[in-house]
Design a protein around this motif. Structure first.
Motif, short mmCIF file in Angstrom:
data_model
loop_
_atom_site.label_atom_id
_atom_site.label_comp_id
_atom_site.label_asym_id
_atom_site.label_seq_id
_atom_site.Cartn_x
_atom_site.Cartn_y
_atom_site.Cartn_z
N VAL A 45 3.45 1.97 -11.27
CA VAL A 45 4.07 2.04 -9.80
C VAL A 45 3.45 1.08 -9.15
CG1 VAL A 45 3.19 4.15 -9.05
CG2 VAL A 45 5.43 3.52 -8.44
N CYS A 46 3.95 0.54 -8.22
CA CYS A 46 3.47 -0.25 -6.96
C CYS A 46 3.79 0.45 -5.59
CB CYS A 46 3.96 -1.64 -6.96
SG CYS A 46 3.25 -2.33 -8.62
N GLY A 47 3.15 0.34 -4.77
CA GLY A 47 3.42 0.56 -3.38
C GLY A 47 2.92 -0.34 -2.20
N ILE A 73 3.41 -8.21 -5.46
CA ILE A 73 3.06 -7.24 -6.29
C ILE A 73 4.19 -6.84 -6.99
CG2 ILE A 73 1.00 -6.52 -4.78
CD1 ILE A 73 2.86 -3.97 -4.40
N PHE A 74 5.34 -6.90 -6.76
CA PHE A 74 6.50 -6.29 -7.44
C PHE A 74 6.64 -7.03 -8.81
CE2 PHE A 74 9.63 -6.16 -3.42
CZ PHE A 74 8.85 -5.18 -3.22
N GLN A 76 9.00 -6.87 -12.73
CA GLN A 76 10.27 -6.53 -12.99
C GLN A 76 10.11 -5.32 -13.80
OE1 GLN A 76 11.99 -9.81 -15.03
NE2 GLN A 76 14.06 -8.99 -14.80
N GLU A 77 11.14 -4.35 -13.48
CA GLU A 77 11.13 -3.05 -14.18
C GLU A 77 10.37 -2.02 -13.88
OE1 GLU A 77 12.48 -3.37 -18.13
OE2 GLU A 77 13.56 -4.98 -17.63
N ILE A 78 9.28 -2.36 -12.72
CA ILE A 78 8.16 -1.43 -12.40
C ILE A 78 8.80 -0.99 -10.96
CG2 ILE A 78 5.84 -1.13 -11.48
CD1 ILE A 78 6.35 -1.61 -14.59
N SER A 79 8.86 0.34 -10.94
CA SER A 79 9.23 0.88 -9.40
C SER A 79 8.34 0.80 -8.50
CB SER A 79 9.43 2.36 -9.56
OG SER A 79 10.53 2.68 -10.43
N THR A 80 8.62 0.23 -7.21
CA THR A 80 7.99 -0.19 -6.30
C THR A 80 8.38 0.56 -4.86
OG1 THR A 80 7.71 -2.35 -6.88
CG2 THR A 80 7.28 -2.00 -4.69
N TYR A 81 7.51 1.40 -4.22
CA TYR A 81 7.58 2.11 -3.25
C TYR A 81 7.23 1.80 -1.80
CZ TYR A 81 9.27 5.32 -6.76
OH TYR A 81 10.12 5.90 -7.93
N THR A 82 7.70 1.87 -0.59
CA THR A 82 6.95 1.73 0.62
C THR A 82 7.34 2.50 1.65
OG1 THR A 82 7.03 -0.27 2.31
CG2 THR A 82 9.33 0.26 1.28
N VAL A 83 6.34 2.63 2.56
CA VAL A 83 6.64 3.47 3.79
C VAL A 83 7.60 2.66 4.64
CG1 VAL A 83 4.36 4.44 3.54
CG2 VAL A 83 4.67 2.34 5.00
N PRO A 84 8.20 3.30 5.69
CA PRO A 84 9.23 2.76 6.66
C PRO A 84 8.38 1.42 7.32
CG PRO A 84 9.11 5.15 6.84
CD PRO A 84 8.14 4.87 6.23
#
Length: 111
Positions: A45-47, A73-74, A76-84
Protein backbone atom coordinates in the motif's frame (compact mmCIF):
# COMPACT_ATOMS: atom_id res chain seq x y z
CA UNK A 1 22.64 15.35 -0.01
CA UNK A 2 20.70 13.39 -2.64
CA UNK A 3 23.48 10.82 -2.97
CA UNK A 4 23.65 10.46 0.82
CA UNK A 5 19.91 9.75 1.07
CA UNK A 6 20.11 7.27 -1.79
CA UNK A 7 22.95 5.53 0.03
CA UNK A 8 20.86 5.36 3.22
CA UNK A 9 17.92 3.88 1.30
CA UNK A 10 20.19 1.28 -0.29
CA UNK A 11 21.70 0.46 3.10
CA UNK A 12 18.23 0.08 4.58
CA UNK A 13 17.16 -2.31 1.81
CA UNK A 14 20.33 -4.34 2.31
CA UNK A 15 19.70 -4.60 6.06
CA UNK A 16 16.06 -5.59 5.49
CA UNK A 17 17.21 -8.29 3.08
CA UNK A 18 19.98 -9.57 5.34
CA UNK A 19 17.69 -9.69 8.38
CA UNK A 20 14.90 -11.24 6.28
CA UNK A 21 12.40 -8.61 7.32
CA UNK A 22 8.84 -9.63 6.45
CA UNK A 23 7.30 -6.16 6.59
CA UNK A 24 8.88 -2.72 6.49
CA UNK A 25 7.21 0.66 6.61
CA UNK A 26 9.22 3.02 4.45
CA UNK A 27 8.96 6.75 4.74
CA UNK A 28 10.10 8.66 1.73
CA UNK A 29 12.71 11.37 2.01
CA UNK A 30 11.95 13.93 -0.69
CA UNK A 31 8.91 11.99 -1.77
CA UNK A 32 7.21 10.99 -4.94
CA UNK A 33 8.74 10.03 -8.23
CA UNK A 34 12.18 11.42 -7.35
CA UNK A 35 12.57 9.50 -4.10
CA UNK A 36 15.05 6.65 -3.68
CA UNK A 37 12.36 4.49 -2.05
CA UNK A 38 10.39 4.61 -5.29
CA UNK A 39 12.40 1.61 -6.49
CA UNK A 40 9.78 -0.48 -4.70
CA UNK A 41 7.74 -1.69 -7.66
CA UNK A 42 4.96 -3.47 -5.79
CA UNK A 43 4.45 -2.19 -2.25
CA UNK A 44 1.43 -3.50 -0.34
CA UNK A 45 0.00 0.00 0.00
CA UNK A 46 1.10 3.62 -0.42
CA UNK A 47 0.15 6.68 1.59
CA UNK A 48 0.49 10.42 1.28
CA UNK A 49 0.49 12.54 4.41
CA UNK A 50 -0.53 16.18 4.64
CA UNK A 51 1.19 18.14 1.88
CA UNK A 52 2.97 21.38 2.64
CA UNK A 53 5.42 23.72 1.02
CA UNK A 54 8.51 21.54 1.54
CA UNK A 55 11.33 21.13 -0.98
CA UNK A 56 9.75 23.75 -3.24
CA UNK A 57 12.99 24.19 -5.17
CA UNK A 58 12.58 20.60 -6.42
CA UNK A 59 8.89 19.72 -6.11
CA UNK A 60 7.33 23.02 -7.21
CA UNK A 61 5.99 26.09 -5.49
CA UNK A 62 2.26 25.29 -5.40
CA UNK A 63 0.44 22.48 -3.62
CA UNK A 64 -0.78 21.33 -7.02
CA UNK A 65 2.77 20.92 -8.33
CA UNK A 66 3.90 19.29 -5.10
CA UNK A 67 0.93 16.87 -5.20
CA UNK A 68 1.83 15.97 -8.79
CA UNK A 69 5.36 15.06 -7.74
CA UNK A 70 4.21 13.18 -4.63
CA UNK A 71 1.77 11.20 -6.79
CA UNK A 72 4.88 9.63 -8.32
CA UNK A 73 4.59 6.94 -5.64
CA UNK A 74 1.33 5.71 -7.16
CA UNK A 75 1.63 2.25 -8.63
CA UNK A 76 -0.91 0.61 -10.91
CA UNK A 77 -3.25 -1.67 -8.94
CA UNK A 78 -1.71 -0.67 -5.56
CA UNK A 79 -4.11 1.08 -3.21
CA UNK A 80 -3.04 4.55 -2.18
CA UNK A 81 -4.46 6.51 0.71
CA UNK A 82 -4.18 10.12 1.71
CA UNK A 83 -5.23 12.35 4.54
CA UNK A 84 -7.48 15.32 3.74
CA UNK A 85 -5.71 17.70 1.35
CA UNK A 86 -6.48 21.13 -0.04
CA UNK A 87 -8.88 21.09 -3.00
CA UNK A 88 -6.01 21.89 -5.39
CA UNK A 89 -3.83 19.05 -4.13
CA UNK A 90 -6.67 16.51 -3.94
CA UNK A 91 -7.72 17.30 -7.49
CA UNK A 92 -4.21 16.56 -8.76
CA UNK A 93 -3.93 13.35 -6.70
CA UNK A 94 -7.27 12.06 -8.01
CA UNK A 95 -6.32 12.97 -11.58
CA UNK A 96 -3.00 11.13 -11.32
CA UNK A 97 -4.73 8.10 -9.78
CA UNK A 98 -7.33 7.98 -12.55
CA UNK A 99 -4.58 7.95 -15.19
CA UNK A 100 -3.34 4.69 -13.67
CA UNK A 101 -6.86 3.26 -14.09
CA UNK A 102 -7.50 3.10 -10.37
CA UNK A 103 -11.05 2.56 -9.31
CA UNK A 104 -12.43 5.73 -7.70
CA UNK A 105 -12.05 4.16 -4.24
CA UNK A 106 -8.32 3.50 -4.63
CA UNK A 107 -7.30 7.07 -3.90
CA UNK A 108 -9.18 7.59 -0.66
CA UNK A 109 -9.27 10.20 2.04
CA UNK A 110 -9.10 9.06 5.64
CA UNK A 111 -12.00 10.45 7.63
Amino acid sequence: MSTYFRFLALLGFKIFSTKQVDVAILEVGLGGKLDATNVMKAPVVCGISSLGHDHTEILGNTLGHIAGEKAGIFKQEISTYTVPQTAEAMSVLKDKASKLRYSPSSCLTFR
